[in-house]
Design a protein around this motif. Structure first.
Motif, PDB file in Angstrom:
ATOM      1  N   GLY A 167      21.578 -54.978 -30.967  1.00  0.00           N
ATOM      2  CA  GLY A 167      20.644 -54.156 -30.176  1.00  0.00           C
ATOM      3  C   GLY A 167      19.739 -54.993 -29.300  1.00  0.00           C
ATOM      4  O   GLY A 167      19.418 -56.135 -29.630  1.00  0.00           O
ATOM      5  N   ASN A 168      19.348 -54.426 -28.166  1.00  0.00           N
ATOM      6  CA  ASN A 168      18.479 -55.141 -27.222  1.00  0.00           C
ATOM      7  C   ASN A 168      17.253 -54.349 -26.813  1.00  0.00           C
ATOM      8  O   ASN A 168      16.381 -54.876 -26.155  1.00  0.00           O
ATOM      9  CB  ASN A 168      19.260 -55.447 -25.938  1.00  0.00           C
ATOM     10  N   GLU A 169      17.234 -53.086 -27.156  1.00  0.00           N
ATOM     11  CA  GLU A 169      16.156 -52.234 -26.642  1.00  0.00           C
ATOM     12  C   GLU A 169      15.607 -51.386 -27.779  1.00  0.00           C
ATOM     13  O   GLU A 169      16.340 -51.047 -28.716  1.00  0.00           O
ATOM     14  CB  GLU A 169      16.755 -51.316 -25.561  1.00  0.00           C
ATOM     15  N   GLY A 170      14.328 -51.061 -27.712  1.00  0.00           N
ATOM     16  CA  GLY A 170      13.753 -50.187 -28.733  1.00  0.00           C
ATOM     17  C   GLY A 170      12.248 -50.141 -28.609  1.00  0.00           C
ATOM     18  O   GLY A 170      11.648 -50.884 -27.826  1.00  0.00           O
ATOM     19  N   VAL A 171      11.641 -49.248 -29.377  1.00  0.00           N
ATOM     20  CA  VAL A 171      10.182 -49.162 -29.412  1.00  0.00           C
ATOM     21  C   VAL A 171       9.727 -49.413 -30.840  1.00  0.00           C
ATOM     22  O   VAL A 171      10.376 -48.985 -31.801  1.00  0.00           O
ATOM     23  CB  VAL A 171       9.672 -47.807 -28.879  1.00  0.00           C
ATOM     24  N   ALA A 172       8.628 -50.149 -30.965  1.00  0.00           N
ATOM     25  CA  ALA A 172       8.100 -50.487 -32.284  1.00  0.00           C
ATOM     26  C   ALA A 172       6.588 -50.287 -32.282  1.00  0.00           C
ATOM     27  O   ALA A 172       5.960 -50.242 -31.224  1.00  0.00           O
ATOM     28  CB  ALA A 172       8.448 -51.934 -32.622  1.00  0.00           C
ATOM     29  N   ALA A 203      11.822 -45.505 -26.412  1.00  0.00           N
ATOM     30  CA  ALA A 203      12.872 -46.380 -26.956  1.00  0.00           C
ATOM     31  C   ALA A 203      13.895 -46.767 -25.901  1.00  0.00           C
ATOM     32  O   ALA A 203      14.574 -47.779 -26.026  1.00  0.00           O
ATOM     33  CB  ALA A 203      13.568 -45.691 -28.126  1.00  0.00           C
ATOM     34  N   THR A 204      14.005 -45.946 -24.849  1.00  0.00           N
ATOM     35  CA  THR A 204      15.047 -46.197 -23.841  1.00  0.00           C
ATOM     36  C   THR A 204      14.442 -46.497 -22.466  1.00  0.00           C
ATOM     37  O   THR A 204      15.111 -46.367 -21.454  1.00  0.00           O
ATOM     38  CB  THR A 204      15.992 -44.975 -23.725  1.00  0.00           C
ATOM     39  N   ILE A 205      13.192 -46.916 -22.438  1.00  0.00           N
ATOM     40  CA  ILE A 205      12.513 -47.046 -21.136  1.00  0.00           C
ATOM     41  C   ILE A 205      12.873 -48.328 -20.377  1.00  0.00           C
ATOM     42  O   ILE A 205      12.978 -48.330 -19.148  1.00  0.00           O
ATOM     43  CB  ILE A 205      10.975 -46.965 -21.324  1.00  0.00           C
ATOM     44  N   THR A 206      13.087 -49.436 -21.101  1.00  0.00           N
ATOM     45  CA  THR A 206      13.130 -50.726 -20.396  1.00  0.00           C
ATOM     46  C   THR A 206      14.440 -50.970 -19.650  1.00  0.00           C
ATOM     47  O   THR A 206      14.458 -51.706 -18.675  1.00  0.00           O
ATOM     48  CB  THR A 206      12.915 -51.914 -21.359  1.00  0.00           C
ATOM     49  N   GLY A 211       6.237 -35.257 -16.344  1.00  0.00           N
ATOM     50  CA  GLY A 211       7.393 -34.403 -16.624  1.00  0.00           C
ATOM     51  C   GLY A 211       8.503 -34.541 -15.592  1.00  0.00           C
ATOM     52  O   GLY A 211       9.420 -33.734 -15.526  1.00  0.00           O
ATOM     53  N   LYS A 212       8.424 -35.610 -14.774  1.00  0.00           N
ATOM     54  CA  LYS A 212       9.451 -35.772 -13.731  1.00  0.00           C
ATOM     55  C   LYS A 212      10.640 -36.600 -14.203  1.00  0.00           C
ATOM     56  O   LYS A 212      11.689 -36.616 -13.574  1.00  0.00           O
ATOM     57  CB  LYS A 212       8.822 -36.412 -12.491  1.00  0.00           C
ATOM     58  N   LEU A 213      10.444 -37.339 -15.279  1.00  0.00           N
ATOM     59  CA  LEU A 213      11.525 -38.159 -15.834  1.00  0.00           C
ATOM     60  C   LEU A 213      11.576 -37.879 -17.337  1.00  0.00           C
ATOM     61  O   LEU A 213      10.671 -38.256 -18.070  1.00  0.00           O
ATOM     62  CB  LEU A 213      11.224 -39.637 -15.543  1.00  0.00           C
ATOM     63  N   GLY A 214      12.631 -37.191 -17.746  1.00  0.00           N
ATOM     64  CA  GLY A 214      12.719 -36.729 -19.139  1.00  0.00           C
ATOM     65  C   GLY A 214      13.467 -37.696 -20.034  1.00  0.00           C
ATOM     66  O   GLY A 214      13.760 -38.827 -19.645  1.00  0.00           O
ATOM     67  N   GLU A 215      13.772 -37.236 -21.231  1.00  0.00           N
ATOM     68  CA  GLU A 215      14.612 -38.033 -22.129  1.00  0.00           C
ATOM     69  C   GLU A 215      16.019 -38.055 -21.557  1.00  0.00           C
ATOM     70  O   GLU A 215      16.446 -37.071 -20.957  1.00  0.00           O
ATOM     71  CB  GLU A 215      14.679 -37.347 -23.504  1.00  0.00           C
ATOM     72  N   PRO A 216      16.768 -39.137 -21.784  1.00  0.00           N
ATOM     73  CA  PRO A 216      18.191 -39.041 -21.445  1.00  0.00           C
ATOM     74  C   PRO A 216      18.820 -38.064 -22.434  1.00  0.00           C
ATOM     75  O   PRO A 216      18.230 -37.798 -23.488  1.00  0.00           O
ATOM     76  CB  PRO A 216      18.697 -40.466 -21.687  1.00  0.00           C
TER      77      PRO A 216
END
Ligand code: NDP
Length: 352
Positions: free
Chosen positions: A76-81, A136-139, A315-320
């Protein structure tokens, strides 16, 4: 003492064969380190390529605990902590802060980590309108979409952008950010039995038009797209796929257009008619968000994250589109194998 778990590997190969579950005692805090607890981490195509040994960034092999005798790489390379403890001398993070990884290759399929605060990047805000999945998927994906829409050509309100892999997580972010910025999109997706559902989903997201890869090369489609764009042919093309889809898409760009390749999901090479270079002066580029982050300052990166979080808050950019992966050995192995297989139900995200 905290017992942590991680999905690790020590050799390249097919994920389900080389990934192992590892439980270990988390190294204790020192004056200059912080401890974090992971909240959620996605499984991205690059993670799979990295495990296969087919990615330019090599994993970091490390001893995860003082009790370990073997060097292991965490997947894994991406995530939120969330920060759960900070050493006395740490100034820039505090308990409760939410962070993303400062560098590619950190290893995010783990419950906890201890390390210097420079391993982590503080998220701009703790806005409750921004979900854990978005953080978690922002970067990777939204930032890739943001940069590609901003950095290659100056676009004006109403201009068209064309992209393939329109339903990828990057593609979804392109659709939403473009809409937020007043741009129109032509989105190419692979044909499938339930194509009407996908058309509907992407249109609801803000896609101006959705075209299948099979239709893209047809004469009727040329006439149709011409009727949409008139004299303002797209000047930016975003290529997630390669192969025929990329060649067909490049033909729709206007004079001096920019064609940006960021993915190669079909694993087919790019083949380009010379006429696009000679008569239309189209330029072909690549984009890699890891390189962008490496050569730009922390401030530049923070500014981009602020903009992206801003779009999310509004609210212009939602969850994938996403599906949950359970944090256990078998679920992880099957999900990572599935990570680049195509026709998926959305981004797979582990919630710890
Ligand atoms: P997702 O898993 O969300 O989406 C994958 C996309 O690829 C879907 O649109 C899928 O469409 C399509 N796809 C899968 N298999 C094939 C195939 N054999 N032929 C054609 N299309 C296929 O991925 P991401 O959005 O996270 O990433 C997309 C690509 O972008 C990846 O290659 C990734 O490595 C790359 N990427 C690159 C970045 C960079 O900085 N250069 C940053 C972020 C991502 P379908 O539904 O039809 O299967």
């Amino acid at each position: 003492d905290i017992t942590a778990s991680a999905v690790v590997y020590s050799e390249y190969g097919q994920p389900s064969q080389v990934l192992k579950w590892h439980s270990y005692r988390l190294p204790g805090l020192t004056p200059t380190t912080v401890q974090v607890k992971f909240l959620a981490s996605p499984i991205n195509p690059a993670d799979v390529n990295m495990i296969q040994g087919a990615y330019p960034i090599k994993p970091t092999y490390q001893k995860l605990s003082l009790d370990d005798d073997k060097l292991l790489a965490v997947g894994g390379n991406e995530g939120v902590a969330q920060v759960i403890a900070v050493g006395d001398q740490v100034q820039d993070l505090k308990v409760g802060d939410q962070v993303v990884m400062a560098n590619t290759g950190y290893g995010t399929w783990r419950t906890h980590a201890t390390g210097p605060s420079s391993d982590f990047q503080l998220l701009p805000s703790n806005d409750k309108n921004v979900s854990m999945i978005q953080k978690a998927t922002i970067t990777v994906n939204p930032c890739t979409a943001y940069r590609m829409l901003k950095d290659f050509v100056k676009l004006n309100q109403g201009d068209y952008v064309i992209q393939n892999g329109g339903n990828s997580a990057v593609g979804q972010a392109v659709i939403e950010i473009a809409k937020a910025w007043g741009l129109k999109t032509i989105n190419v997706v692979r044909n499938r039995p339930d194509i009407d559902n996908l058309r509907k989903e992407l249109t609801e997201l803000g896609a101006t038009h959705v075209v299948t890869d099979e239709d893209l090369g047809k004469h009727e489609t040329r006439a149709l797209i011409k009727s949409w764009v008139g004299n303002s042919k797209p000047l930016l093309g975003l290529n997630c796929v390669g192969g025929k889809s990329a060649t067909d898409m490049a033909r729709y760009l206007g004079e001096n257009g920019q064609f940006v390749t960021y993915g190669a999901m079909s694993r087919k090479p790019l083949s380009l008619p010379a006429s696009l270079l000679i008569f239309k002066n189209i330029s072909f580029h690549g984009f890699w968000v890891s390189k962008w982050a490496e050569v730009h300052s922390k401030e530049d990166r923070y500014q981009m994250l602020e903009d992206v979080v801003g779009l999310m808050s509004q609210g212009k950019l939602g969850e994938p589109k996403w599906t949950q992966v359970k944090w256990d050995e078998e679920s992880m192995k099957t999900s990572v194998d599935r990570g680049i297989s195509g026709f998926a139900g959305g981004k797979q995200v582990v919630i710890f």
